[in-house]
Design a protein around this motif. Structure first.
Motif, PDB file in Angstrom:
ATOM      1  N   ASP A  82     -42.226 -44.258 -74.310  1.00  0.00           N
ATOM      2  CA  ASP A  82     -41.711 -43.050 -73.799  1.00  0.00           C
ATOM      3  C   ASP A  82     -43.083 -42.060 -73.715  1.00  0.00           C
ATOM      4  OD1 ASP A  82     -39.040 -42.751 -74.347  1.00  0.00           O
ATOM      5  OD2 ASP A  82     -39.137 -42.452 -76.720  1.00  0.00           O
ATOM      6  N   LEU A  83     -44.172 -42.476 -74.189  1.00  0.00           N
ATOM      7  CA  LEU A  83     -45.302 -41.648 -74.056  1.00  0.00           C
ATOM      8  C   LEU A  83     -45.834 -41.773 -72.605  1.00  0.00           C
ATOM      9  CD1 LEU A  83     -47.195 -42.572 -77.587  1.00  0.00           C
ATOM     10  CD2 LEU A  83     -46.201 -40.237 -76.782  1.00  0.00           C
ATOM     11  N   ILE A  84     -45.646 -42.983 -71.877  1.00  0.00           N
ATOM     12  CA  ILE A  84     -45.864 -42.846 -70.517  1.00  0.00           C
ATOM     13  C   ILE A  84     -44.855 -42.799 -69.448  1.00  0.00           C
ATOM     14  CG2 ILE A  84     -47.900 -44.242 -70.967  1.00  0.00           C
ATOM     15  CD1 ILE A  84     -46.268 -46.641 -69.727  1.00  0.00           C
ATOM     16  N   TRP A  85     -43.573 -42.572 -69.956  1.00  0.00           N
ATOM     17  CA  TRP A  85     -42.391 -42.587 -68.814  1.00  0.00           C
ATOM     18  C   TRP A  85     -41.302 -41.533 -69.145  1.00  0.00           C
ATOM     19  CZ3 TRP A  85     -41.694 -44.777 -64.717  1.00  0.00           C
ATOM     20  CH2 TRP A  85     -42.364 -46.221 -64.428  1.00  0.00           C
ATOM     21  N   ILE A  86     -41.233 -40.939 -70.507  1.00  0.00           N
ATOM     22  CA  ILE A  86     -40.296 -39.765 -70.501  1.00  0.00           C
ATOM     23  C   ILE A  86     -40.569 -38.582 -69.738  1.00  0.00           C
ATOM     24  CG2 ILE A  86     -41.542 -38.472 -72.348  1.00  0.00           C
ATOM     25  CD1 ILE A  86     -38.640 -38.569 -74.030  1.00  0.00           C
ATOM     26  N   ARG A  87     -39.315 -38.268 -69.393  1.00  0.00           N
ATOM     27  CA  ARG A  87     -39.366 -36.962 -68.439  1.00  0.00           C
ATOM     28  C   ARG A  87     -38.346 -35.770 -68.816  1.00  0.00           C
ATOM     29  NH1 ARG A  87     -41.985 -37.421 -63.612  1.00  0.00           N
ATOM     30  NH2 ARG A  87     -41.617 -39.444 -63.313  1.00  0.00           N
ATOM     31  N   TRP A  88     -36.967 -35.927 -68.468  1.00  0.00           N
ATOM     32  CA  TRP A  88     -36.042 -34.891 -68.582  1.00  0.00           C
ATOM     33  C   TRP A  88     -35.755 -34.620 -69.996  1.00  0.00           C
ATOM     34  CZ3 TRP A  88     -37.601 -32.460 -64.771  1.00  0.00           C
ATOM     35  CH2 TRP A  88     -37.691 -33.074 -63.586  1.00  0.00           C
ATOM     36  N   GLU A  89     -35.673 -35.372 -70.888  1.00  0.00           N
ATOM     37  CA  GLU A  89     -35.175 -35.251 -72.453  1.00  0.00           C
ATOM     38  C   GLU A  89     -36.358 -34.335 -73.003  1.00  0.00           C
ATOM     39  OE1 GLU A  89     -34.169 -39.814 -71.876  1.00  0.00           O
ATOM     40  OE2 GLU A  89     -35.551 -38.134 -70.760  1.00  0.00           O
ATOM     41  N   PHE A  90     -37.486 -34.623 -72.612  1.00  0.00           N
ATOM     42  CA  PHE A  90     -38.812 -33.862 -72.952  1.00  0.00           C
ATOM     43  C   PHE A  90     -38.827 -32.575 -72.405  1.00  0.00           C
ATOM     44  CE2 PHE A  90     -43.227 -33.045 -72.233  1.00  0.00           C
ATOM     45  CZ  PHE A  90     -43.751 -32.581 -73.389  1.00  0.00           C
ATOM     46  N   LEU A  91     -38.856 -32.548 -70.727  1.00  0.00           N
ATOM     47  CA  LEU A  91     -38.997 -31.312 -70.269  1.00  0.00           C
ATOM     48  C   LEU A  91     -38.210 -30.188 -70.375  1.00  0.00           C
ATOM     49  CD1 LEU A  91     -40.254 -33.010 -66.879  1.00  0.00           C
ATOM     50  CD2 LEU A  91     -41.889 -32.184 -68.699  1.00  0.00           C
ATOM     51  N   GLU A  92     -36.911 -30.633 -70.710  1.00  0.00           N
ATOM     52  CA  GLU A  92     -35.997 -29.610 -70.598  1.00  0.00           C
ATOM     53  C   GLU A  92     -35.713 -29.062 -72.455  1.00  0.00           C
ATOM     54  OE1 GLU A  92     -32.632 -31.493 -68.650  1.00  0.00           O
ATOM     55  OE2 GLU A  92     -33.398 -30.880 -66.804  1.00  0.00           O
ATOM     56  N   ASN A  93     -36.414 -29.697 -73.046  1.00  0.00           N
ATOM     57  CA  ASN A  93     -36.191 -29.331 -74.636  1.00  0.00           C
ATOM     58  C   ASN A  93     -36.955 -28.207 -75.042  1.00  0.00           C
ATOM     59  OD1 ASN A  93     -37.019 -29.539 -77.758  1.00  0.00           O
ATOM     60  ND2 ASN A  93     -35.266 -30.906 -77.413  1.00  0.00           N
ATOM     61  N   PRO A  94     -36.366 -27.139 -75.190  1.00  0.00           N
ATOM     62  CA  PRO A  94     -37.226 -25.957 -75.573  1.00  0.00           C
ATOM     63  C   PRO A  94     -37.601 -25.750 -76.861  1.00  0.00           C
ATOM     64  CG  PRO A  94     -34.863 -25.317 -75.714  1.00  0.00           C
ATOM     65  CD  PRO A  94     -34.803 -26.955 -75.382  1.00  0.00           C
ATOM     66  N   HIS A  95     -37.211 -26.562 -78.113  1.00  0.00           N
ATOM     67  CA  HIS A  95     -37.888 -26.580 -79.489  1.00  0.00           C
ATOM     68  C   HIS A  95     -39.258 -26.584 -79.558  1.00  0.00           C
ATOM     69  CE1 HIS A  95     -33.437 -25.763 -80.047  1.00  0.00           C
ATOM     70  NE2 HIS A  95     -33.292 -27.134 -79.336  1.00  0.00           N
ATOM     71  N   LEU A  96     -39.752 -26.102 -80.539  1.00  0.00           N
ATOM     72  CA  LEU A  96     -41.395 -26.163 -81.005  1.00  0.00           C
ATOM     73  C   LEU A  96     -41.222 -27.713 -81.739  1.00  0.00           C
ATOM     74  CD1 LEU A  96     -42.288 -22.872 -82.460  1.00  0.00           C
ATOM     75  CD2 LEU A  96     -42.462 -23.888 -80.007  1.00  0.00           C
ATOM     76  N   HIS A  97     -42.425 -28.295 -81.389  1.00  0.00           N
ATOM     77  CA  HIS A  97     -42.833 -29.546 -81.884  1.00  0.00           C
ATOM     78  C   HIS A  97     -43.790 -29.447 -82.944  1.00  0.00           C
ATOM     79  CE1 HIS A  97     -40.484 -31.195 -78.485  1.00  0.00           C
ATOM     80  NE2 HIS A  97     -41.538 -30.682 -77.649  1.00  0.00           N
ATOM     81  N   PRO A  98     -44.287 -30.278 -83.948  1.00  0.00           N
ATOM     82  CA  PRO A  98     -45.132 -30.282 -84.662  1.00  0.00           C
ATOM     83  C   PRO A  98     -46.517 -29.769 -83.939  1.00  0.00           C
ATOM     84  CG  PRO A  98     -43.977 -32.092 -85.241  1.00  0.00           C
ATOM     85  CD  PRO A  98     -43.419 -31.818 -83.942  1.00  0.00           C
ATOM     86  N   LYS A  99     -46.888 -30.266 -82.881  1.00  0.00           N
ATOM     87  CA  LYS A  99     -47.981 -30.046 -82.105  1.00  0.00           C
ATOM     88  C   LYS A  99     -47.896 -29.491 -80.468  1.00  0.00           C
ATOM     89  CE  LYS A  99     -50.962 -32.297 -85.006  1.00  0.00           C
ATOM     90  NZ  LYS A  99     -52.017 -31.633 -86.002  1.00  0.00           N
ATOM     91  N   ILE A 100     -48.736 -28.839 -80.008  1.00  0.00           N
ATOM     92  CA  ILE A 100     -48.517 -28.721 -78.583  1.00  0.00           C
ATOM     93  C   ILE A 100     -48.767 -29.903 -77.661  1.00  0.00           C
ATOM     94  CG2 ILE A 100     -49.320 -27.222 -76.687  1.00  0.00           C
ATOM     95  CD1 ILE A 100     -47.743 -25.708 -78.794  1.00  0.00           C
ATOM     96  N   ILE A 101     -47.888 -30.437 -76.874  1.00  0.00           N
ATOM     97  CA  ILE A 101     -47.886 -31.521 -76.165  1.00  0.00           C
ATOM     98  C   ILE A 101     -48.577 -31.103 -75.041  1.00  0.00           C
ATOM     99  CG2 ILE A 101     -46.581 -33.658 -75.228  1.00  0.00           C
ATOM    100  CD1 ILE A 101     -46.205 -32.937 -78.267  1.00  0.00           C
ATOM    101  N   VAL A 102     -49.824 -31.714 -74.653  1.00  0.00           N
ATOM    102  CA  VAL A 102     -50.496 -31.692 -73.445  1.00  0.00           C
ATOM    103  C   VAL A 102     -50.491 -32.761 -72.672  1.00  0.00           C
ATOM    104  CG1 VAL A 102     -52.916 -31.238 -72.359  1.00  0.00           C
ATOM    105  CG2 VAL A 102     -52.212 -30.233 -74.641  1.00  0.00           C
ATOM    106  N   HIS A 103     -49.730 -32.797 -71.512  1.00  0.00           N
ATOM    107  CA  HIS A 103     -49.142 -33.903 -70.497  1.00  0.00           C
ATOM    108  C   HIS A 103     -49.621 -33.683 -69.309  1.00  0.00           C
ATOM    109  CE1 HIS A 103     -45.437 -32.114 -69.103  1.00  0.00           C
ATOM    110  NE2 HIS A 103     -45.492 -31.466 -70.193  1.00  0.00           N
ATOM    111  N   GLY A 104     -49.142 -34.923 -68.341  1.00  0.00           N
ATOM    112  CA  GLY A 104     -48.926 -34.832 -67.183  1.00  0.00           C
ATOM    113  C   GLY A 104     -47.667 -35.512 -66.643  1.00  0.00           C
ATOM    114  N   HIS A 105     -47.730 -36.655 -65.548  1.00  0.00           N
ATOM    115  CA  HIS A 105     -46.694 -37.434 -65.228  1.00  0.00           C
ATOM    116  C   HIS A 105     -45.594 -36.641 -64.287  1.00  0.00           C
ATOM    117  CE1 HIS A 105     -43.959 -40.558 -65.473  1.00  0.00           C
ATOM    118  NE2 HIS A 105     -42.834 -39.956 -66.113  1.00  0.00           N
TER     119      HIS A 105
END
Length: 245
Positions: free
Chosen positions: A180-203
């Motif tokens: 997931d850390l190198i492949w995930i896309r829409w399940e992550f990108l379209e999720n509006p909820h806050l996480h325990p950390k701010i996710i800094v990413h590319g991809h």
């Protein structure tokens, strides 16, 4: 579960953290960004600093070999140059291991990577793929292979979690699937909820750096756009850098 939003997120005290988006063979832009970071440090000297590279060093752009040469060299000189795995970096290793003519490397810019090592592969020709895999394996320095094999999938600084693609929402950050850390896309990108950390990413390429309450996307499509982007996190101060040609 404690969560944080981008506005209130803080980096570590006494450590400025830079993160750079997907490079994809653009050695010129990576070198320009490293120079820009040094200029920022001269303008406002930090107590200490590190640079997190978010992966996808190879494919599509013209000089994947040069990018890996630079990063290998820099990591021998300093502890400050940190590197994460992208799916394309893993794809190169998989091609070297399997010779798959239909995988990520073959179908998404691997030809340019091979050319940067002096190997011309026609991925429509099975014979060329087989011969090309062997030639590429012989041409790539062992230091590059060791570098790629040693790439981490994530790291944390302060209120920020760094990875290539994103996270699986709802899963503890310590228990994320490495894929997931190198492949995930829409399940992550379209999720509006806050996480325990701010996710800094590319991809996922975007026209401009994308800042959401729960994440920051630094992939501005360097190989095609000619623009490479980064974030600087200095305690509670966050600002962005861009280089272009």
């Amino acid at each position: 579960m404690n969560t944080v939003d981008f506005k209130h997120a803080r980096g570590p005290d006494k450590l400025r953290v830079y993160a750079i988006g997907d490079v994809h063979g653009r050695l010129d832009l990576l070198q320009a960004m490293h120079r820009r970071i040094l200029v920022e440090n001269e303008k406002s000297p930090p107590f200490d600093w590190v640079v997190v590279h978010l992966g996808d060093y190879v494919d599509r752009g013209p000089d994947s070999k040069g990018v890996l040469d630079l990063l290998v060299k820099l990591q021998k000189k300093t502890h400050r140059m940190l590197t994460l795995a992208g799916n394309h970096d893993v794809g190169l290793l998989e091609f070297l291991a399997t010779g798959d003519g239909y995988g990520l490397f073959a179908r998404n810019g691997g030809r340019q990577t091979a050319l940067s090592y002096g190997i011309n592969i026609d991925f429509e020709d099975p014979g060329s793929v087989a011969a090309g895999r062997k030639a590429l394996a012989d041409a790539i320095p062992q230091s590059h292979v060791q570098f790629l094999r040693g790439l981490q999938r994530s790291m944390v600084f302060g209120d920020f979690f760094f990875c290539h693609a994103g996270i699986r929402p709802g899963v503890d950050l310590d228990h994320q699937d490495p894929e997931d850390l190198i492949w995930i896309r829409w399940e992550f990108l379209e999720n509006p909820h806050l996480h325990p950390k701010i996710i800094v990413h590319g991809h996922t390429p975007v026209s401009d750096v994308e800042v959401r309450t729960n994440r920051v996307n630094l992939d501005t499509g360097a190989y095609a756009s000619g623009r490479l982007s980064a974030i600087a996190i200095d305690a509670g101060n966050k600002f962005f850098l861009e280089v272009s040609v």
